[in-house]
Design a protein around this motif. Structure first.
Motif, PDB file in Angstrom:
ATOM      1  N   MET A   1      31.353  43.744  55.955  1.00  0.00           N
ATOM      2  CA  MET A   1      32.666  43.577  55.370  1.00  0.00           C
ATOM      3  C   MET A   1      32.654  42.605  54.205  1.00  0.00           C
ATOM      4  O   MET A   1      33.355  42.795  53.201  1.00  0.00           O
ATOM      5  N   ALA A   2      31.864  41.536  54.314  1.00  0.00           N
ATOM      6  CA  ALA A   2      31.851  40.529  53.258  1.00  0.00           C
ATOM      7  C   ALA A   2      31.458  41.138  51.922  1.00  0.00           C
ATOM      8  O   ALA A   2      32.101  40.888  50.894  1.00  0.00           O
ATOM      9  N   GLU A   3      30.396  41.928  51.946  1.00  0.00           N
ATOM     10  CA  GLU A   3      29.928  42.555  50.707  1.00  0.00           C
ATOM     11  C   GLU A   3      30.891  43.629  50.204  1.00  0.00           C
ATOM     12  O   GLU A   3      30.874  43.978  49.022  1.00  0.00           O
ATOM     13  N   HIS A   4      31.733  44.144  51.101  1.00  0.00           N
ATOM     14  CA  HIS A   4      32.672  45.204  50.747  1.00  0.00           C
ATOM     15  C   HIS A   4      34.121  44.714  50.741  1.00  0.00           C
ATOM     16  O   HIS A   4      35.048  45.530  50.788  1.00  0.00           O
ATOM     17  N   LEU A   5      34.311  43.409  50.686  1.00  0.00           N
ATOM     18  CA  LEU A   5      35.667  42.862  50.738  1.00  0.00           C
ATOM     19  C   LEU A   5      36.564  43.464  49.661  1.00  0.00           C
ATOM     20  O   LEU A   5      37.749  43.727  49.894  1.00  0.00           O
ATOM     21  N   ASP A   6      35.989  43.701  48.500  1.00  0.00           N
ATOM     22  CA  ASP A   6      36.788  44.240  47.388  1.00  0.00           C
ATOM     23  C   ASP A   6      37.272  45.658  47.651  1.00  0.00           C
ATOM     24  O   ASP A   6      38.174  46.148  46.967  1.00  0.00           O
TER      25      ASP A   6
END
Length: 230
Positions: free
Chosen positions: A110-115
């Motif tokens: 999720m962190a890497e895909h937060l955007d």
């Protein structure tokens, strides 16, 4: 959804479908969340709905700096940023940052895909409105959060009623100055959290938590565990 069911099943959701969240749905969520309690009914929260893709990407990158530090400390057996941590132990743990970042980039979450989350909210607190009664105790302050995080939790509960899931994360506060500049926030606003919302890939189930007698005692902290009479 009944209140008790919502309380027992509303957990952190980090995986969302591609379905967009309608503005009317998000407005209802915020409209219901605003009834959260706050000291003196000051309602010290300020919310930014982050839509611009460029802003989202920059916010994600700022978020990742803290996230990789978190992973590095956790991997070293530390509770990340606990006020009681040994600073030297944290320093040693953080030396693993490059490797942790590389591992996470290879297995993005999720962190890497937060955007890409359907909804990204930046939650700010107006520090001039917080009745922080523990301000002068000479220790890490916690009381002020009582006037802001109930609202954040209400966002998740109200979202659950709409079929949404989400997560409250404070990781971006590690880069608060940059986030404030990015989103046009001025003092006395402080970044309290970033909340991601969307329709969950998997519906939440009942959560596992410690039993009441594990954290509740009678009369004193070292008193007898509190249990139901039955």
């Amino acid at each position: 959804m009944e209140l008790i069911e919502a309380l027992r099943t509303t957990g952190a959701v980090r995986e969302f479908t591609d379905e967009e969240v309608d503005d009317d749905v998000l407005h209802r969520v915020l409209d219901n969340a605003r009834f959260a309690p706050s000291g003196g009914n000051a309602q010290s929260w300020r919310v930014v709905v982050v839509r611009d893709l460029g802003l989202r990407a920059q916010l994600r990158d700022l978020y990742l700096r803290g996230w990789y530090d978190y992973l590095a400390m956790a991997k070293a057996g530390l509770r990340p940023w606990a006020p009681t941590n040994d600073p030297e132990a944290e320093k040693i743990a953080l030396a693993a940052f490059p490797g942790i970042a590389a591992e996470s980039a290879a297995n993005p979450g999720m962190a890497e895909h937060l955007d890409r989350a359907p909804v990204v909210l930046a939650l700010f607190a107006d520090m001039s409105l917080l009745a922080a009664t523990d301000r002068d105790l000479g220790r890490y302050g916690v009381v002020g959060g009582a006037s802001i995080y109930p609202f954040a939790w209400n966002v998740l509960l109200a979202g659950r009623e709409e079929g949404l899931g989400g997560v409250i994360t404070t990781m971006a506060t590690r880069e608060e100055a940059a986030v404030k500049t990015l989103l046009g926030a001025q003092d006395p606003l402080a970044l309290a959290a970033v909340i991601a919302l969307g329709y969950p890939v998997r519906q939440p189930r009942r959560l596992r938590r410690a039993t009441v007698d594990a954290f509740t005692t009678v009369d004193r902290v070292d008193g007898a565990p509190f249990r139901a009479s039955g």
